[in-house]
Motif scaffolding. Sequence first.
Motif, short mmCIF file in Angstrom:
data_model
loop_
_atom_site.label_atom_id
_atom_site.label_comp_id
_atom_site.label_asym_id
_atom_site.label_seq_id
_atom_site.Cartn_x
_atom_site.Cartn_y
_atom_site.Cartn_z
N GLY A 165 0.66 -1.29 0.23
CA GLY A 165 0.10 -0.05 -0.12
C GLY A 165 0.73 1.40 -0.07
N MET A 166 2.15 1.22 -0.02
CA MET A 166 2.99 2.34 -0.07
C MET A 166 3.93 2.20 -1.12
SD MET A 166 3.89 2.91 3.93
CE MET A 166 4.65 4.52 3.76
N PRO A 167 3.52 2.32 -2.51
CA PRO A 167 4.33 1.99 -3.50
C PRO A 167 5.46 3.02 -3.75
CG PRO A 167 2.16 2.91 -4.31
CD PRO A 167 2.18 2.51 -2.70
N LEU A 168 5.41 4.27 -2.95
CA LEU A 168 6.39 5.10 -3.46
C LEU A 168 7.46 5.39 -2.33
CD1 LEU A 168 4.09 8.12 -4.88
CD2 LEU A 168 5.40 6.37 -5.93
N ALA A 169 7.25 4.40 -1.19
CA ALA A 169 8.46 4.33 -0.33
C ALA A 169 9.43 3.27 -0.68
CB ALA A 169 7.47 3.74 0.93
N ALA A 170 10.61 3.73 -0.22
CA ALA A 170 11.76 2.53 -0.42
C ALA A 170 11.80 1.65 0.53
CB ALA A 170 13.18 3.60 -0.26
N CYS A 171 11.98 0.63 0.24
CA CYS A 171 12.14 -0.69 0.96
C CYS A 171 13.16 -0.51 2.08
CB CYS A 171 12.17 -2.06 0.31
SG CYS A 171 12.45 -3.34 1.11
N CYS A 172 14.37 -0.28 1.41
CA CYS A 172 15.60 -0.28 2.17
C CYS A 172 16.00 1.13 2.31
CB CYS A 172 16.69 -0.99 1.60
SG CYS A 172 18.09 -1.01 2.60
N GLY A 173 16.05 1.59 3.54
CA GLY A 173 16.31 3.07 4.12
C GLY A 173 16.09 3.41 5.36
N GLY A 174 15.68 4.53 5.32
CA GLY A 174 15.39 5.10 6.74
C GLY A 174 14.82 6.70 6.55
N PHE A 183 19.10 10.72 2.93
CA PHE A 183 20.35 10.30 2.51
C PHE A 183 21.34 9.97 3.63
CE2 PHE A 183 19.67 12.88 -1.48
CZ PHE A 183 20.05 11.80 -2.41
N THR A 184 20.93 10.41 4.89
CA THR A 184 21.73 10.07 6.14
C THR A 184 21.65 8.66 6.45
OG1 THR A 184 21.45 12.28 6.87
CG2 THR A 184 22.08 10.67 8.50
N PHE A 185 20.27 7.91 6.10
CA PHE A 185 19.85 6.71 6.41
C PHE A 185 19.87 5.85 4.85
CE2 PHE A 185 17.88 9.21 9.54
CZ PHE A 185 18.55 8.97 10.61
N PHE A 186 20.74 6.34 4.21
CA PHE A 186 20.67 5.33 2.89
C PHE A 186 20.90 4.20 2.80
CE2 PHE A 186 22.02 4.42 -1.43
CZ PHE A 186 21.01 4.73 -2.23
N CYS A 187 20.42 3.27 2.12
CA CYS A 187 20.45 1.86 2.32
C CYS A 187 21.67 1.46 2.21
CB CYS A 187 19.46 1.13 0.94
SG CYS A 187 19.51 -0.47 0.97
N GLY A 188 22.34 0.64 3.18
CA GLY A 188 23.64 -0.01 3.30
C GLY A 188 24.25 0.72 4.32
N ALA A 194 15.92 -2.67 6.08
CA ALA A 194 15.24 -3.12 4.94
C ALA A 194 13.92 -3.62 5.29
CB ALA A 194 15.96 -4.25 4.13
N CYS A 195 12.95 -3.41 4.58
CA CYS A 195 11.45 -3.87 4.88
C CYS A 195 11.60 -5.50 4.75
CB CYS A 195 10.46 -3.38 3.78
SG CYS A 195 10.85 -3.95 2.10
N ALA A 196 10.64 -6.16 5.30
CA ALA A 196 10.46 -7.63 5.39
C ALA A 196 10.15 -8.35 4.14
CB ALA A 196 9.53 -8.04 6.56
N ASP A 197 9.62 -7.71 3.20
CA ASP A 197 9.31 -8.43 1.98
C ASP A 197 9.58 -7.58 0.85
OD1 ASP A 197 8.39 -10.12 -0.16
OD2 ASP A 197 6.09 -9.92 0.67
N PRO A 198 10.68 -7.61 0.26
CA PRO A 198 10.97 -6.54 -0.90
C PRO A 198 9.90 -6.76 -2.04
CG PRO A 198 13.12 -7.33 0.03
CD PRO A 198 11.70 -8.33 0.68
N SER A 199 9.39 -7.91 -2.16
CA SER A 199 8.74 -8.26 -3.38
C SER A 199 7.26 -7.41 -3.20
CB SER A 199 8.11 -9.94 -3.58
OG SER A 199 7.53 -9.88 -2.16
N GLY A 200 6.95 -7.02 -2.12
CA GLY A 200 5.71 -5.95 -2.24
C GLY A 200 6.14 -4.41 -2.37
#
Length: 225
Positions: A165-174, A183-188, A194-200
């Motif tokens: 339900g949040m298609p514009l939100a990054a799965c991995c980040g903060g 950018f302070t909490f950029f993925c990695g 990271a979100c529990a299910d990237p396929s969503g």
Amino acid sequence: MTPAQKFHFCSWRPLVTEQRQRKMMARSLFYLGEIGFNDYSFALKNNDTAGLAESLVPHIVGVIRSALIDAIAAGARTMVVAGMIPIGCQPELLTLFPRGTGSYYDQASRCIARFNQLAQLHNRELNRMLCELRRAHPLTSILYGDLYHPVVAVVSSPGKYGFGGMPLAACCGGGGGPYNFNFTFFCGTPLSRACADPSGSVSWDGIHYTEAANRFIARGMLRGL
């Protein structure tokens, strides 16, 4: 190793003649991925108006044209050229350019309308150029790969296509919020999650798509070829 031994060692390699190269090119499928997003993105970050980015369209399309002409001259006969993605649907840019409601956002997708208009301008000019190349090279198959409409479709109706339900939100980040991008909490980075299910999710890190989104986009593009 003596000079004679060096010659013997190297001389077994078959030479790729121009004729053989052209046959290989003619039998191959060449895919040119999306070209120009970084140029437009940097221009938008340096100038909040889309005018500077729009001025780059002829130059970027011209570079793509030159690459295609070089490939055709080398013998390529089947090429797929990808269009521009909907720039205004990128979580990174949605975070960097927040605004109020109204016409700033597209009502269906909730993407930045004027950034997507830039992508549409790019795609119109790209298609116009491809039509000219097809007329000039009738023996070459030059196909347009639509990346724009599959992404707009999935962010506008994520549930219809199996996304969350949040298609514009990054799965991995903060950072939370509607885009989960900072950018302070950029993925990695140590503080990112990271979100529990990237396929969503549609976006992996706010810039790149997830594997599930890429699969959906590829299927949509292939259906349109």
